[in-house]
Write a protein that holds these residues in place. Sequence first.
Motif, PDB file in Angstrom:
ATOM      1  N   CYS A 189      -0.886   4.236  -1.535  1.00  0.00           N
ATOM      2  CA  CYS A 189      -0.504   2.964  -2.056  1.00  0.00           C
ATOM      3  C   CYS A 189       0.809   2.594  -1.417  1.00  0.00           C
ATOM      4  O   CYS A 189       1.108   1.479  -0.879  1.00  0.00           O
ATOM      5  CB  CYS A 189      -0.669   2.781  -3.558  1.00  0.00           C
ATOM      6  SG  CYS A 189      -2.298   3.098  -3.925  1.00  0.00           S
ATOM      7  N   ARG A 194       0.673   2.244   2.300  1.00  0.00           N
ATOM      8  CA  ARG A 194      -0.010   1.015   2.690  1.00  0.00           C
ATOM      9  C   ARG A 194       0.510  -0.174   2.193  1.00  0.00           C
ATOM     10  O   ARG A 194       0.364  -1.432   2.295  1.00  0.00           O
ATOM     11  CB  ARG A 194      -1.497   0.925   2.178  1.00  0.00           C
ATOM     12  CG  ARG A 194      -2.453   2.257   2.757  1.00  0.00           C
ATOM     13  CD  ARG A 194      -2.867   1.723   4.265  1.00  0.00           C
ATOM     14  NE  ARG A 194      -3.792   0.397   4.133  1.00  0.00           N
ATOM     15  CZ  ARG A 194      -3.627  -0.615   4.536  1.00  0.00           C
ATOM     16  NH1 ARG A 194      -2.804  -0.936   5.238  1.00  0.00           N
ATOM     17  NH2 ARG A 194      -4.593  -1.649   4.549  1.00  0.00           N
ATOM     18  N   LYS A 195       1.822  -0.048   1.618  1.00  0.00           N
ATOM     19  CA  LYS A 195       2.735  -1.036   0.931  1.00  0.00           C
ATOM     20  C   LYS A 195       1.849  -1.845  -0.156  1.00  0.00           C
ATOM     21  O   LYS A 195       2.203  -3.145  -0.548  1.00  0.00           O
ATOM     22  CB  LYS A 195       3.271  -2.005   1.975  1.00  0.00           C
ATOM     23  CG  LYS A 195       3.863  -1.394   2.891  1.00  0.00           C
ATOM     24  CD  LYS A 195       4.855  -2.072   3.832  1.00  0.00           C
ATOM     25  CE  LYS A 195       5.823  -1.522   4.674  1.00  0.00           C
ATOM     26  NZ  LYS A 195       6.017   0.063   4.899  1.00  0.00           N
ATOM     27  N   PHE A 196       0.816  -1.062  -0.839  1.00  0.00           N
ATOM     28  CA  PHE A 196       0.246  -1.688  -1.977  1.00  0.00           C
ATOM     29  C   PHE A 196       1.310  -1.674  -3.223  1.00  0.00           C
ATOM     30  O   PHE A 196       0.622  -2.429  -4.428  1.00  0.00           O
ATOM     31  CB  PHE A 196      -0.995  -0.859  -2.245  1.00  0.00           C
ATOM     32  CG  PHE A 196      -2.143  -1.327  -1.309  1.00  0.00           C
ATOM     33  CD1 PHE A 196      -2.155  -2.260  -0.614  1.00  0.00           C
ATOM     34  CD2 PHE A 196      -3.010  -0.281  -1.215  1.00  0.00           C
ATOM     35  CE1 PHE A 196      -2.950  -2.543   0.294  1.00  0.00           C
ATOM     36  CE2 PHE A 196      -4.079  -0.423  -0.063  1.00  0.00           C
ATOM     37  CZ  PHE A 196      -3.952  -1.552   0.618  1.00  0.00           C
ATOM     38  N   ILE A 197       2.430  -1.052  -3.173  1.00  0.00           N
ATOM     39  CA  ILE A 197       3.111  -0.585  -4.495  1.00  0.00           C
ATOM     40  C   ILE A 197       4.457  -0.809  -3.790  1.00  0.00           C
ATOM     41  O   ILE A 197       4.795  -0.012  -3.051  1.00  0.00           O
ATOM     42  CB  ILE A 197       2.781   0.423  -5.388  1.00  0.00           C
ATOM     43  CG1 ILE A 197       3.670   0.214  -6.613  1.00  0.00           C
ATOM     44  CG2 ILE A 197       2.982   1.861  -4.466  1.00  0.00           C
ATOM     45  CD1 ILE A 197       3.058   1.145  -7.646  1.00  0.00           C
ATOM     46  N   GLY A 247       6.246  -4.822  -7.424  1.00  0.00           N
ATOM     47  CA  GLY A 247       4.707  -5.476  -6.994  1.00  0.00           C
ATOM     48  C   GLY A 247       3.697  -4.286  -6.956  1.00  0.00           C
ATOM     49  O   GLY A 247       4.073  -3.051  -6.716  1.00  0.00           O
ATOM     50  N   LEU A 248       2.570  -4.914  -7.281  1.00  0.00           N
ATOM     51  CA  LEU A 248       1.335  -4.066  -7.151  1.00  0.00           C
ATOM     52  C   LEU A 248       0.071  -4.829  -6.739  1.00  0.00           C
ATOM     53  O   LEU A 248      -0.353  -5.901  -7.333  1.00  0.00           O
ATOM     54  CB  LEU A 248       1.085  -3.467  -8.631  1.00  0.00           C
ATOM     55  CG  LEU A 248      -0.087  -2.478  -8.724  1.00  0.00           C
ATOM     56  CD1 LEU A 248       0.426  -1.189  -8.029  1.00  0.00           C
ATOM     57  CD2 LEU A 248      -0.430  -2.253 -10.431  1.00  0.00           C
ATOM     58  N   ASN A 249      -0.330  -4.515  -5.511  1.00  0.00           N
ATOM     59  CA  ASN A 249      -1.275  -5.299  -4.992  1.00  0.00           C
ATOM     60  C   ASN A 249      -2.745  -4.575  -5.321  1.00  0.00           C
ATOM     61  O   ASN A 249      -3.402  -3.763  -4.623  1.00  0.00           O
ATOM     62  CB  ASN A 249      -1.232  -5.062  -3.457  1.00  0.00           C
ATOM     63  CG  ASN A 249      -2.435  -5.876  -2.843  1.00  0.00           C
ATOM     64  OD1 ASN A 249      -3.369  -6.156  -3.301  1.00  0.00           O
ATOM     65  ND2 ASN A 249      -2.361  -6.088  -1.398  1.00  0.00           N
ATOM     66  N   THR A 250      -3.243  -4.844  -6.618  1.00  0.00           N
ATOM     67  CA  THR A 250      -4.389  -4.067  -7.189  1.00  0.00           C
ATOM     68  C   THR A 250      -5.698  -4.034  -6.384  1.00  0.00           C
ATOM     69  O   THR A 250      -6.400  -3.346  -6.057  1.00  0.00           O
ATOM     70  CB  THR A 250      -4.845  -4.561  -8.497  1.00  0.00           C
ATOM     71  OG1 THR A 250      -3.262  -4.553  -9.319  1.00  0.00           O
ATOM     72  CG2 THR A 250      -5.598  -3.626  -9.321  1.00  0.00           C
ATOM     73  N   ARG A 251      -5.883  -5.454  -5.772  1.00  0.00           N
ATOM     74  CA  ARG A 251      -6.880  -5.948  -5.178  1.00  0.00           C
ATOM     75  C   ARG A 251      -7.157  -4.791  -3.704  1.00  0.00           C
ATOM     76  O   ARG A 251      -8.049  -4.236  -3.467  1.00  0.00           O
ATOM     77  CB  ARG A 251      -6.803  -7.187  -4.548  1.00  0.00           C
ATOM     78  CG  ARG A 251      -8.332  -7.780  -4.220  1.00  0.00           C
ATOM     79  CD  ARG A 251      -8.131  -9.103  -4.163  1.00  0.00           C
ATOM     80  NE  ARG A 251      -9.135  -9.748  -3.133  1.00  0.00           N
ATOM     81  CZ  ARG A 251      -9.171 -10.947  -2.688  1.00  0.00           C
ATOM     82  NH1 ARG A 251      -8.351 -11.536  -2.917  1.00  0.00           N
ATOM     83  NH2 ARG A 251     -10.190 -11.086  -1.712  1.00  0.00           N
ATOM     84  N   GLY A 252      -5.727  -4.861  -3.151  1.00  0.00           N
ATOM     85  CA  GLY A 252      -5.908  -3.772  -1.967  1.00  0.00           C
ATOM     86  C   GLY A 252      -6.246  -2.331  -2.536  1.00  0.00           C
ATOM     87  O   GLY A 252      -6.879  -1.742  -1.541  1.00  0.00           O
ATOM     88  N   GLU A 275      -9.849  -2.041  -2.820  1.00  0.00           N
ATOM     89  CA  GLU A 275     -10.775  -2.072  -1.789  1.00  0.00           C
ATOM     90  C   GLU A 275     -10.609  -0.999  -0.971  1.00  0.00           C
ATOM     91  O   GLU A 275     -11.695  -0.780  -0.422  1.00  0.00           O
ATOM     92  CB  GLU A 275     -10.185  -3.224  -0.875  1.00  0.00           C
ATOM     93  CG  GLU A 275     -10.794  -4.638  -1.409  1.00  0.00           C
ATOM     94  CD  GLU A 275     -10.234  -5.952  -0.459  1.00  0.00           C
ATOM     95  OE1 GLU A 275     -10.333  -6.916  -0.817  1.00  0.00           O
ATOM     96  OE2 GLU A 275      -9.562  -5.716   0.694  1.00  0.00           O
TER      97      GLU A 275
END
Length: 233
Positions: free
Chosen positions: A46, A49-52, A56-61, A64
């Motif tokens: 994560c 992939r810069k999901f966190i 910030g937290l890109n839960t959807r990413g 997926e």
Amino acid sequence: MEKRLIIAIDGYSSCGKSTFARMIARELNYIFIDSGAMYRAVTLYCIRRKFISGQGLNTRGILEELKDINIDFIYNPDINTHETFMNSENVEAEIRNMEVTSYVSRISQIPEVRARMVELQRQIGAFKGIVMDGRDIGTVVFPDADLKIFMTAAADIRARRRYDELKAKGINIDFEEIKRGIIARDIADENRDISPLRRADDAIVLDNSRMTVDAQMQWVREIIEKKINAGRN
Ligand code: DC
């Protein structure tokens, strides 16, 4: 044939669970699985992939791509233990860094991440002859484990051990900061909504505040022997 056990070792962070579990697995020739390493590997994915980041937290990413994260434990004969691989890359060292450590509690609170990890953990455990350490192994992953141990130690002692470990690696970090981090992780582990850290009713408590690793091994050997003998007919 000798009865092969599922051994679940849960407890607070920095209690020496992995060291203990690893040694038991070596002695019995069992597979050792560090379930925390799995949550750490997902966290590393994560971060990359810069999901966190920050708050910030890109839960959807994350959701997926969860299916694209493969985690394996591969035996390394040179060091006589298993190492963590994520998508075929050895990430054993990187998953222990401070950045992963600071984000992993948040990733391990995502229900879908937990469901996926538990599924993988059960698949690995289907073979028996396994020692798995974590937070919810005896309560959720293997409620029927043959032996459950719940480890604890005073926060000061855990912080001191962690401090010495990091210092030996040349990492300079303030003792009080380590202690604060340990206490914060205890609170996060005990208070999350799903699978919070708690002792299974049938787990044996091991407070190793004043025990050497050798003393812990001696203690557990007797218990394991009894479990294996009880399975003989
Ligand atoms: O044991 P550890 O510090 O490597 O674990 C890393 C994180 O993963 C920790 O914040 C708690 C979480 N974890 C979890 O939620 N469930 C597990 N079975 C193992 C670890």
